[in-house]
Design a protein around this motif. Structure first.
Motif, PDB file in Angstrom:
ATOM      1  N   ASP A   1       0.839  -1.208   0.000  1.00  0.00           N
ATOM      2  CA  ASP A   1       0.000   0.000   0.000  1.00  0.00           C
ATOM      3  C   ASP A   1       0.867   1.248   0.000  1.00  0.00           C
ATOM      4  OD1 ASP A   1      -2.430  -1.285   0.036  1.00  0.00           O
ATOM      5  OD2 ASP A   1      -2.495  -1.434   2.217  1.00  0.00           O
ATOM      6  N   ASP A   2       1.957   1.227   0.787  1.00  0.00           N
ATOM      7  CA  ASP A   2       2.777   2.425   0.960  1.00  0.00           C
ATOM      8  C   ASP A   2       4.258   2.032   0.934  1.00  0.00           C
ATOM      9  OD1 ASP A   2       3.929   4.803   1.664  1.00  0.00           O
ATOM     10  OD2 ASP A   2       2.617   5.193   3.376  1.00  0.00           O
ATOM     11  N   PRO A   3       4.806   1.818  -0.278  1.00  0.00           N
ATOM     12  CA  PRO A   3       6.205   1.394  -0.370  1.00  0.00           C
ATOM     13  C   PRO A   3       7.163   2.375   0.311  1.00  0.00           C
ATOM     14  CG  PRO A   3       5.120   1.201  -2.499  1.00  0.00           C
ATOM     15  CD  PRO A   3       4.163   1.910  -1.600  1.00  0.00           C
ATOM     16  N   ALA A   4       6.842   3.687   0.286  1.00  0.00           N
ATOM     17  CA  ALA A   4       7.743   4.681   0.896  1.00  0.00           C
ATOM     18  C   ALA A   4       7.825   4.472   2.406  1.00  0.00           C
ATOM     19  CB  ALA A   4       7.260   6.092   0.573  1.00  0.00           C
ATOM     20  N   ALA A   5       6.682   4.180   3.039  1.00  0.00           N
ATOM     21  CA  ALA A   5       6.687   3.942   4.492  1.00  0.00           C
ATOM     22  C   ALA A   5       7.467   2.669   4.805  1.00  0.00           C
ATOM     23  CB  ALA A   5       5.245   3.818   5.004  1.00  0.00           C
ATOM     24  N   ALA A   6       7.304   1.655   3.976  1.00  0.00           N
ATOM     25  CA  ALA A   6       8.045   0.403   4.193  1.00  0.00           C
ATOM     26  C   ALA A   6       9.547   0.638   4.024  1.00  0.00           C
ATOM     27  CB  ALA A   6       7.553  -0.672   3.226  1.00  0.00           C
TER      28      ALA A   6
END
Ligand SMILES: C[S@@+](CC[C@H](N)C(=O)[O-])C[C@H]1O[C@@H](n2cnc3c(N)ncnc32)[C@H](O)[C@@H]1O
Length: 257
Positions: free
Chosen positions: A115-120
Motif C-alpha cells: 500500500d505504501d512502499p515509501a513507508a516500508a
C-alpha cells in the motif's frame, strides 16, 4: 486495502506457492547471487513467501529472519527451513525489530504489492545497520521471447472486465525514486531472466493459480475467466516444448553509514 487482499490471497495459495514450478526459487537464487552476501550476514527476508530468498541466503551461511503478512506462508517457511533464525507474521509497513538489527533486507516480488512502499522503505532503513543494504525484485521484461508477449497482452485485454478495486494486487512503482527518497545511496539495478521448462498446459494453468496472478483470474466474471483460460491454453498448444520465459529487475541501495 491491498494489504488485506494480499494477506487473504497469499494465505489461500500458500500450500501450492512455488510448488508447481520453481519460478520464485529460480529468481531468488539469481537475486542472492547478485547480492553475494558473506556468511554470517544478518538478513531479513521481507514478504518471504515460501522462502525463495531465505533458502538462497541460508545456503550462503547467512543468519536469516523471515517475515510475511500471510500466516500460511510463515508456518510453511518455519517448517521447511529449520535453520532459519526466526519467522514472524509481520506487516512490511511496521517492522517489529529494533533499529540497526540487520545487514541486508531483501524483498522478492513484494514492494510493488505494498500500500505504501515509501513507508516500508523508511522502516527498512530504520532496521538496517549503517552501511546495510536494501534490495528488492520486481517483475521485469524478457528479451527474445515474442511467443510469450500474448500472456501480458491477455492481462491488459481482460483488465477492463474486472470491477474497480479488485483484481491485480500490484501497482506501478518508481524503484529508483523509492530508494533515493528513503535516503539510500549507491542505488543500482540489474535485469535478470529465466527460462523454465513447463511439462504441459495444465501445469502452466495450475502455476497461474498458485501465486499473485490468481487475484486477477479470480476477479474475472465466470465467462471471462473461462475465455481467459481457453486463450492461454490455445497459445500454449502452439508451443512444443513449453518453455516459460520471464524477467525480473533487481534493485539495491545502501543505508548511509
Ligand atoms: C509474490 S510473493 C513473493 C514471496 C517471496 N518473496 C518470493 O520471492 O517468492 C509476495 C509475498 O509478499 C507478502 N506480502 C504482501 N504484502 C505484504 C505486507 N504488507 N507485509 C508483509 N508481507 C507482505 C505476501 O504474503 C507474499 O508472501
Amino acid at each position: 486495502m491491498t494489504a488485506e487482499r494480499a494477506t487473504a490471497l497469499f494465505d489461500q495459495v500458500a500450500s501450492v506457492y512455488d510448488e508447481v514450478l520453481p519460478f520464485f526459487a529460480g529468481f531468488g537464487e539469481q537475486h542472492m547471487e547478485w547480492l553475494a552476501p558473506a556468511p554470517g550476514t544478518r538478513v531479513l527476508d521481507l514478504g518471504a513467501g515460501r522462502g525463495a530468498l531465505t533458502g538462497a541466503a541460508l545456503a550462503r551461511g547467512c543468519q536469516v529472519t523471515a517475515v510475511d503478512c500471510a500466516p500460511g506462508m510463515v508456518e510453511r517457511i518455519a517448517a521447511q527451513y529449520p535453520d532459519v533464525h526466526g519467522t514472524r507474521v509481520m506487516d512490511a509497513h511496521r517492522l517489529d525489530f529494533p533499529d540497526s538489527s540487520f545487514d541486508l533486507v531483501c524483498a522478492g516480488f513484494v514492494v510493488h504489492l505494498l500500500d505504501d512502499p515509501a513507508a516500508a522503505a523508511q522502516e527498512v532503513r530504520r532496521v538496517l545497520a549503517p552501511g546495510g543494504v536494501f534490495s528488492f525484485s520486481v517483475p521485469g521484461a524478457v528479451e527474445d521471447a515474442p511467443e510469450w508477449e500474448f500472456y501480458s497482452a491477455l492481462f491488459r485485454e481482460f483488465q477492463p472486465r474486472i470491477p474497480a478495486g479488485e483484481g491485480r494486487l500490484s501497482r506501478p512503482l518508481d524503484e529508483q525514486q523509492l530508494l533515493v527518497t528513503a535516503g539510500f545511496t549507491d542505488v543500482g539495478d540489474a535485469d535478470i531472466e529465466q527460462r523454465l521448462p513447463v511439462p504441459d498446459a495444465d501445469t502452466f494453468w495450475n502455476w497461474a493459480l498458485s501465486h499473485g496472478s490468481r487475484a486477477f483470474i479470480d476477479a474475472l466474471p465466470a465467462d471471462s475467466r473461462s475465455e481467459f483460460e481457453a486463450r492461454v491454453r490455445a497459445e500454449l498448444s502452439t508451443m512444443d516444448p513449453i518453455v516459460f520465459a520471464s524477467g525480473a529487475s533487481l534493485w539495491r541501495g545502501t543505508s548511509p553509514a
